[in-house]
Write a protein that holds these residues in place. Sequence first.
Motif, short mmCIF file in Angstrom:
data_model
loop_
_atom_site.label_atom_id
_atom_site.label_comp_id
_atom_site.label_asym_id
_atom_site.label_seq_id
_atom_site.Cartn_x
_atom_site.Cartn_y
_atom_site.Cartn_z
N MET A 194 1.01 -1.05 -0.06
CA MET A 194 0.00 -0.10 -0.10
C MET A 194 0.94 1.33 0.09
SD MET A 194 -2.87 1.19 2.75
CE MET A 194 -3.47 -0.73 2.83
N ALA A 195 0.83 2.12 -1.13
CA ALA A 195 1.86 3.22 -1.28
C ALA A 195 0.98 4.64 -1.29
CB ALA A 195 2.74 3.01 -2.29
N TYR A 220 5.16 6.72 -3.42
CA TYR A 220 6.35 7.01 -2.74
C TYR A 220 7.22 5.84 -3.30
CZ TYR A 220 4.19 10.32 0.56
OH TYR A 220 3.89 11.17 1.45
N PHE A 272 11.57 9.70 -2.65
CA PHE A 272 11.04 9.22 -1.05
C PHE A 272 10.70 10.50 -0.51
CE2 PHE A 272 14.31 5.92 -1.54
CZ PHE A 272 13.47 4.81 -1.51
N MET A 310 13.03 10.06 16.51
CA MET A 310 14.14 10.36 15.62
C MET A 310 13.99 9.49 14.39
SD MET A 310 14.60 13.33 16.83
CE MET A 310 15.65 13.84 15.33
N ASP A 338 11.08 9.34 12.37
CA ASP A 338 10.52 10.75 12.03
C ASP A 338 9.11 11.10 12.46
OD1 ASP A 338 11.39 13.06 10.52
OD2 ASP A 338 9.89 12.62 8.93
N VAL A 339 8.92 10.73 13.62
CA VAL A 339 7.36 10.77 14.20
C VAL A 339 7.03 12.53 14.10
CG1 VAL A 339 5.92 10.35 16.07
CG2 VAL A 339 7.77 8.90 15.27
N SER A 390 4.33 1.93 3.28
CA SER A 390 4.66 2.49 2.01
C SER A 390 6.19 2.34 1.71
CB SER A 390 4.06 3.99 1.77
OG SER A 390 2.80 4.23 1.93
N PRO A 391 6.65 2.43 0.49
CA PRO A 391 7.91 2.47 0.12
C PRO A 391 8.35 4.07 0.79
CG PRO A 391 6.76 1.55 -1.68
CD PRO A 391 5.92 2.00 -0.85
N GLY A 392 9.83 4.01 1.29
CA GLY A 392 10.21 5.03 1.67
C GLY A 392 9.77 5.10 3.30
N ARG A 393 9.28 4.27 3.80
CA ARG A 393 8.84 4.40 5.01
C ARG A 393 9.83 3.67 5.98
NH1 ARG A 393 6.33 9.24 5.14
NH2 ARG A 393 4.32 9.24 4.47
N LYS A 394 10.03 3.98 7.21
CA LYS A 394 10.97 3.24 8.24
C LYS A 394 10.43 2.43 9.24
CE LYS A 394 14.73 5.41 9.18
NZ LYS A 394 15.57 6.25 9.85
N ASP A 412 19.10 0.63 3.93
CA ASP A 412 19.87 1.45 4.79
C ASP A 412 19.60 0.77 6.27
OD1 ASP A 412 20.60 3.43 3.28
OD2 ASP A 412 19.17 4.93 3.81
N ILE A 413 19.80 -0.72 6.46
CA ILE A 413 19.87 -1.17 7.71
C ILE A 413 20.98 -1.10 8.53
CG2 ILE A 413 19.65 -3.86 8.41
CD1 ILE A 413 18.54 -4.59 5.87
N LEU A 469 17.60 -1.49 15.79
CA LEU A 469 17.71 -1.59 14.23
C LEU A 469 16.60 -1.05 13.24
CD1 LEU A 469 18.82 -3.85 12.05
CD2 LEU A 469 17.07 -5.31 13.00
N ILE A 500 14.68 1.06 5.99
CA ILE A 500 13.82 1.83 5.22
C ILE A 500 13.26 0.80 4.05
CG2 ILE A 500 15.64 2.52 3.45
CD1 ILE A 500 14.04 5.29 3.22
N MET A 522 11.87 -0.40 0.72
CA MET A 522 11.94 0.14 -0.54
C MET A 522 10.84 -0.33 -1.46
SD MET A 522 14.66 1.95 -0.03
CE MET A 522 15.35 2.00 -1.85
#
Lengths: 263, 263, 263, 263
Positions: free
Chosen positions: C1-2, C47, C62, D91, D94-95, D189-193, D218-219, D250, D253, D255
């Motif tokens: 889901m994007a 995204y 992103f 942090m 990115d809350v 979503s892609p780009g989410r952490k 980016d692990i 840990l 992101i 992808m």
Amino acid sequence: MASLFSEGDPVLLVYNKRHRWIKTVIDDLFHCNYGSVNLGELIDAPYGTSLESSKGKFLHAFPPTIIDWINVAFKHQSQIIYEKDAGMILMMLDVKPGDTIYETGTGSGSLTSILARSVGPTGKIITHDNREQAIEAAKYNLSLLSLDNVEFNHRDIVEDGFVEGNADALVLDMGDPWRVIDHATKILSPGRKIVVFLPTFDQLGKTKDQLEIWNFKDIKAIELLEREIQMKKGAIRPSTRMIGHTGFLLSAIYMGPKLSLET
Amino acid sequence: MASLFSEGDPVLLVYNKRHRWIKTVIDDLFHCNYGSVNLGELIDAPYGTSLESSKGKFLHAFPPTIIDWINVAFKHQSQIIYEKDAGMILMMLDVKPGDTIYETGTGSGSLTSILARSVGPTGKIITHDNREQAIEAAKYNLSLLSLDNVEFNHRDIVEDGFVEGNADALVLDMGDPWRVIDHATKILSPGRKIVVFLPTFDQLGKTKDQLEIWNFKDIKAIELLEREIQMKKGAIRPSTRMIGHTGFLLSAIYMGPKLSLET
Amino acid sequence: MASLFSEGDPVLLVYNKRHRWIKTVIDDLFHCNYGSVNLGELIDAPYGTSLESSKGKFLHAFPPTIIDWINVAFKHQSQIIYEKDAGMILMMLDVKPGDTIYETGTGSGSLTSILARSVGPTGKIITHDNREQAIEAAKYNLSLLSLDNVEFNHRDIVEDGFVEGNADALVLDMGDPWRVIDHATKILSPGRKIVVFLPTFDQLGKTKDQLEIWNFKDIKAIELLEREIQMKKGAIRPSTRMIGHTGFLLSAIYMGPKLSLET
Amino acid sequence: MASLFSEGDPVLLVYNKRHRWIKTVIDDLFHCNYGSVNLGELIDAPYGTSLESSKGKFLHAFPPTIIDWINVAFKHQSQIIYEKDAGMILMMLDVKPGDTIYETGTGSGSLTSILARSVGPTGKIITHDNREQAIEAAKYNLSLLSLDNVEFNHRDIVEDGFVEGNADALVLDMGDPWRVIDHATKILSPGRKIVVFLPTFDQLGKTKDQLEIWNFKDIKAIELLEREIQMKKGAIRPSTRMIGHTGFLLSAIYMGPKLSLET
């Protein structure tokens, strides 16, 4: 291949982690809460022998390490030194068999005993403390190890300076080390090192200032943090609790009365 | 009070922190970018003497420490040992004059030289490495220090085990230490200690499992973090950068083939 | 889901770790060393969309995080804040949507932007700096994020105090924070917290003394050490290098002009 | 300048460090070992007001922070989160106000409450736990803070996956996080952490492997060590004891199903 105990050897008897004793291998009974054993059975027996007590418990017999002596047999008048700090001091001061190391204060003699063992019978430790009680306790403690290369001096270094001599290295473990740096220059050859163990930043600043005034160079302060790793199978992780601080180790090299280094 | 150089002594010549050499006190010229000096002037001169070069620069003369030897004069085939780790190994293994210490791998001989110095002329280091080049480099390095109490063995421990003998302690610094724990039990008396230096958690787990299988007890893993303190006047603070990890030190005591401790 | 990009959204374009840009989603070309892409293709695209450049390279799109903004787009006049310290400051100051937070100095606006985002449109950041250049840079930086809840004050706090108001919390990041503690009492309600970020022990001591004088309690200083773990398969270990120190975080609660706590 | 309490506000009553309560400002008596006070006196009284009890003791009245709520008022079913870790999670993820954050497990709701406060009334926390008791305790705890932006799900994520939706970020705090990474890709979503909190190296390795399989990049794994500094005047030093380990953080992101980054 097992080494053997001889009559008169010291022996570490281990019931568990908290119940340990250092005794002498001799034809005599040793009594504890777990029953009694005859230490004479250890004569010519291999290291690692286990003795069955009168209550059917087992005591295991090993040669004691210096750390066993300090933890199990020493009377403690003051904070003992941690292994991490003692080991680093040996390295920083380049301690080796045959060296003459000056020390103050003596404290309970923990570091003294480690130094005395490291310089060996051809070396010497000249230690000073202004507290008679500390000297007496350290003498007792060192006598347990049959180390006879330590010279004890009941002496106020701030007032009276170190006893005369020529130190291969000097270690200070006292509350106000900055007050004896001038005296240190009288016993250190140029090129010799000093290490100061001190817990606070205020002491660090004051001592560093005096070291600069008296022409010590390569002044460097570090601290070592020891972190234990728990090794439960499939759940290896650092321990939850740790010692956060023991003290800083401030080291420097004495350049002699006049020298200065290009930088 | 200053000690004196004698003819034939090694001498550390210091121009600044990065430009240092170890030479021999002998009637000969030493040439460097800062000019040339006559090393013969150091005969019977005190430690800390400074020699003026043909270019008007000063080189300061000190007796080298073991760390100076390692950092200034050794050929390095592999990662050298850090002082913090070497000092802790001395403490964990209870190293003292007269001991026989087994070691593998030899690497560039840094730890070997520290151990050899600590056990003194009455002790012995039995070191092993499966890389001929490492053995040759270490032999060269140790020869610089005139340490002749080291026995070098070019040998694959995993395949062939340690050379026969009776170790007061054993130190492992190799990639797969878990593969030699069985061999370790052949040279260690019960009550003797092993220390394994290893950088990763995976090695830690595998080695710990083998130590348990072969009846080692008091298995403990730690790491030491060294933190430097900057001492600019009025701005004392920990340094911005530090070494975050060198390796773990895993120690254990060998209990002999059959023993087990109450806990 | 994007989630989908909309026209006018900011977008983080990533080629690799070191080559990243923040641009606006708009029908326009973006040129870089890896070729050009049409940012208009991102309108209503999900995204994570990747754009192929004129050179056949891929740029991945992103939404930027606040840390991306600070690292990729901000002009830096001064040391930026580390995530570990910023996160701890949010916790220590109990920052929440709607809060009014006072700050000095503004610096490059890194912490300002994190605080501004956390208090949200119903909150406010009142920031002060005595360097015009810092204020200008921070204004530029904050404008990138379209954060309009920050009030910038070019002001010398030591001389003139904070602008009038009622702070839910106060953060100091300046060289001589001990000189503004008296002023802090004018804007803090009793029960409100202050956090001071400072790198040296000397600053720590001086600031703590002033906090005591002005009736702050629960004075506590900590530092956070961040250790990275390398995760190469089968060789998990802490990284060899780490940041050894950024600064201390000194926190306290203001008790009002007269209160004192039972202890 | 002091803010005022209103009727119905929560109030933190402080006798000393160990004796603290959170009550409601209302015309009613509060009884404790130190006597009783009338909480109605706080209506329209400034923050920091001290109430004299029937036994002549003083209770000081402050607005509670989120950490006060967690430490003083929450029922704890499980280990609470440390401030250092909670701040870093804010942090890393990115809350910000308005975000939708997914979480599992709920535990006692400590981290849930911090997240809920940070996303504010326009945001939402979707939390999951497979233990009914944990859900009930967390519901109770969150109700104390009047936070109504949390959706509780009693659900086994390993079996059933997350509830449907679109997460701005995801935090995992559970024993076997590697078993839910596939489910995570359905809500991110892609780009989410994602951030995973875990105490052991074994968990770290397994979770990292799954993250790679499911196309997270980016692990990165870190841990934060918190060191307290004692500030006794003239004797500033790190505290002797510290928490050596809470857990690793840990982060990665997502992808999207197909992307891969140039490196």
